[in-house]
Write a protein that holds these residues in place. Structure first.
Motif, PDB file in Angstrom:
ATOM      1  N   PHE A 241       4.844  -8.269  -6.675  1.00 15.42           N
ATOM      2  CA  PHE A 241       4.668  -7.286  -5.796  1.00 15.42           C
ATOM      3  C   PHE A 241       4.334  -5.929  -6.708  1.00 15.42           C
ATOM      4  O   PHE A 241       4.084  -4.673  -5.843  1.00 15.42           O
ATOM      5  CB  PHE A 241       6.211  -6.950  -5.021  1.00 15.42           C
ATOM      6  N   PHE A 242       4.566  -5.905  -8.026  1.00 12.19           N
ATOM      7  CA  PHE A 242       4.287  -4.534  -8.448  1.00 12.19           C
ATOM      8  C   PHE A 242       3.187  -4.940  -9.546  1.00 12.19           C
ATOM      9  O   PHE A 242       3.164  -5.706 -10.528  1.00 12.19           O
ATOM     10  CB  PHE A 242       5.449  -3.943  -9.238  1.00 12.19           C
TER      11      PHE A 242
ATOM     12  N   LEU B 164      -6.505  -3.711  -5.395  1.00 13.33           N
ATOM     13  CA  LEU B 164      -5.575  -3.550  -6.802  1.00 13.33           C
ATOM     14  C   LEU B 164      -4.239  -3.078  -6.579  1.00 13.33           C
ATOM     15  O   LEU B 164      -3.581  -2.978  -7.458  1.00 13.33           O
ATOM     16  CB  LEU B 164      -6.454  -2.758  -7.526  1.00 13.33           C
ATOM     17  N   LEU B 165      -3.530  -2.769  -5.296  1.00 14.40           N
ATOM     18  CA  LEU B 165      -2.443  -2.118  -5.019  1.00 14.40           C
ATOM     19  C   LEU B 165      -1.697  -3.300  -4.362  1.00 14.40           C
ATOM     20  O   LEU B 165      -2.098  -4.019  -3.433  1.00 14.40           O
ATOM     21  CB  LEU B 165      -2.529  -0.966  -4.210  1.00 14.40           C
ATOM     22  N   LYS B 166      -0.608  -3.659  -4.972  1.00 13.79           N
ATOM     23  CA  LYS B 166       0.266  -4.732  -4.634  1.00 13.79           C
ATOM     24  C   LYS B 166       1.245  -3.983  -3.552  1.00 13.79           C
ATOM     25  O   LYS B 166       1.647  -2.858  -3.641  1.00 13.79           O
ATOM     26  CB  LYS B 166       0.908  -5.417  -5.438  1.00 13.79           C
ATOM     27  N   PRO B 167       1.896  -4.880  -2.731  1.00 14.86           N
ATOM     28  CA  PRO B 167       2.920  -4.114  -1.812  1.00 14.86           C
ATOM     29  C   PRO B 167       4.055  -3.194  -2.508  1.00 14.86           C
ATOM     30  O   PRO B 167       4.253  -2.224  -1.850  1.00 14.86           O
ATOM     31  CB  PRO B 167       3.666  -5.445  -1.104  1.00 14.86           C
ATOM     32  N   GLY B 168       4.528  -3.724  -3.553  1.00 14.66           N
ATOM     33  CA  GLY B 168       5.476  -2.990  -4.197  1.00 14.66           C
ATOM     34  C   GLY B 168       5.168  -1.742  -4.720  1.00 14.66           C
ATOM     35  O   GLY B 168       5.658  -0.710  -4.899  1.00 14.66           O
ATOM     36  N   ASP B 169       3.540  -1.518  -5.191  1.00 12.33           N
ATOM     37  CA  ASP B 169       2.908  -0.440  -5.444  1.00 12.33           C
ATOM     38  C   ASP B 169       2.984   0.648  -4.423  1.00 12.33           C
ATOM     39  O   ASP B 169       3.301   1.811  -4.726  1.00 12.33           O
ATOM     40  CB  ASP B 169       1.488  -0.672  -5.911  1.00 12.33           C
TER      41      ASP B 169
ATOM     42  N   SER C  14       2.273   0.919 -10.129  1.00 13.19           N
ATOM     43  CA  SER C  14       3.698   0.934 -10.393  1.00 13.19           C
ATOM     44  C   SER C  14       4.024   1.475 -11.774  1.00 13.19           C
ATOM     45  O   SER C  14       4.787   2.526 -12.104  1.00 13.19           O
ATOM     46  CB  SER C  14       4.505  -0.150  -9.855  1.00 13.19           C
TER      47      SER C  14
ATOM     48  N   LEU D 154       6.457   1.966  -3.830  1.00 10.05           N
ATOM     49  CA  LEU D 154       6.696   2.997  -4.871  1.00 10.05           C
ATOM     50  C   LEU D 154       6.092   4.243  -4.646  1.00 10.05           C
ATOM     51  O   LEU D 154       6.823   5.515  -5.018  1.00 10.05           O
ATOM     52  CB  LEU D 154       6.456   2.330  -6.270  1.00 10.05           C
TER      53      LEU D 154
END
Lengths: 184, 148
Positions: free
Chosen positions: A112-113, B27-32, A117, B35
């Protein structure tokens, strides 16, 4: 006349050392290039060298990233003539806080990160460390915290951009990326 | 002509053009995203939180340097102070205050109009009366010193 014995000290250089030195050199080059950029407010900088730190963190782990980051701070400040100046200590405080946060952030679930991040979190830690040192040492007045929104905005923007660049470099195939091949 | 560009430079140019790269959004994941959003909200709320220090909540009226009265800035009202040469009339409205009338010859403190920021001050010198606003962070929160 007695022959002098050769007193060359041989330090064994490992593959790790070469790799870290290569990445640190790239980070220092970015630091120097960045020093030429005008800044609207002292302390607001893109922090391009952190792209290298993020790449190293993702590829080789925290220990290497810490080496590159701290070598970058020390050698970079020597090159631009800031060594042991206030700016050097601020950069060091920022780098140490970033590394502490990255040590935790690398345990975020990678599903997910991504590097973005890690980059944003490290950027916030960086301004946090700098502001705290500035408050304790340089400006012993709570007035420095009035600048927090500006610094936080810069951290968010530059942290996101640096993270995206790092993510893109990491996603690129290594063969097409000679500059970042490291010791391979 | 082709060989006039060094290999390394050609690679770099190709790379700059995005050859063989994933598009940015992948390049951006869900968590990114989560955040980034949370950080954005946090940064946005830090602006009003840290920069409303100048808001005034009390008006302090002084004569000859002595506090005559302190008025809260939450209800509209008028207040009269008798000074050295006559009566100064002070008007309070929610969040602001002004000198409505003053016997002084040049009327500086009247022409100053509404005071809204903490530590703003209107001085009616001929009548020895001052009107000063005060914020939540104490007497002189926004300034280290004030000199007249």
């Amino acid at each position: 006349m007695a022959l002098m014995t050769r007193s060359t000290i041989e330090l064994p250089v490992t593959v790790d050392d070469y790799r870290i030195a290569r990445y640190a050199a790239a980070a220092i080059a970015l630091t120097v290039a960045e020093a030429a950029l005008p800044s609207p407010l002292p302390g607001i900088k893109p922090g391009l060298a952190n792209i290298i730190v993020l790449v190293v963190l993702a590829r080789y782990g925290w220990r290497d990233a810490a080496w590159v980051s701290l070598l970058r701070v020390v050698a970079g400040s020597l090159v631009i003539g800031q060594f042991l100046a206030p700016g050097f200590f601020l950069a060091l405080a920022g780098a140490l806080c970033s590394l502490a946060v990255l040590a935790l952030a690398q345990h975020l679930p990678p599903r997910f990160f991504g590097p973005v991040s890690a980059s944003v979190l490290a950027a916030f830690a960086h301004i946090g460390g700098q502001l705290l040192l500035a408050r304790v040492w340089l400006v012993p007045h709570d007035g420095v915290f009035y600048l927090l929104p500006l610094f936080a905005t810069a951290a968010l923007v530059f942290g996101a951009i640096n993270g995206l660049v790092a993510a893109r470099l990491l996603a690129a195939p290594v063969a097409a990326n000679p500059a970042l091949k490291g010791a391979s | 002509m082709k060989h006039s560009v060094p290999d390394g430079l050609r690679d770099l140019l190709a790379q700059a053009a995005g050859v063989g790269h994933a598009p940015w959004r992948t390049l951006l994941k869900p968590g990114d995203w989560v955040l980034l959003l949370a950080a954005g909200v946090l940064v946005a709320t830090s602006y009003p939180l840290l920069w409303r220090g100048g808001k005034a909540d009390r008006a302090i009226v002084k004569r000859d340097g002595q506090v005559v009265t302190e008025l809260a800035l939450n209800v509209a009202r008028r207040y009269e102070v008798t000074g050295a040469i006559g009566t100064t009339l002070i008007e309070i409205q929610p969040g602001r205050a002004r000198v409505l009338s003053d016997p002084g010859p040049r009327q500086y403190c009247v022409q100053q109009g509404w005071l809204t920021r903490a530590n703003a001050v209107a001085i009616c010198a001929p009548n020895h009366v001052t009107l000063q606003l005060s914020g939540r962070s104490g007497q002189n929160g926004a300034y280290d010193t004030l000199n007249y």
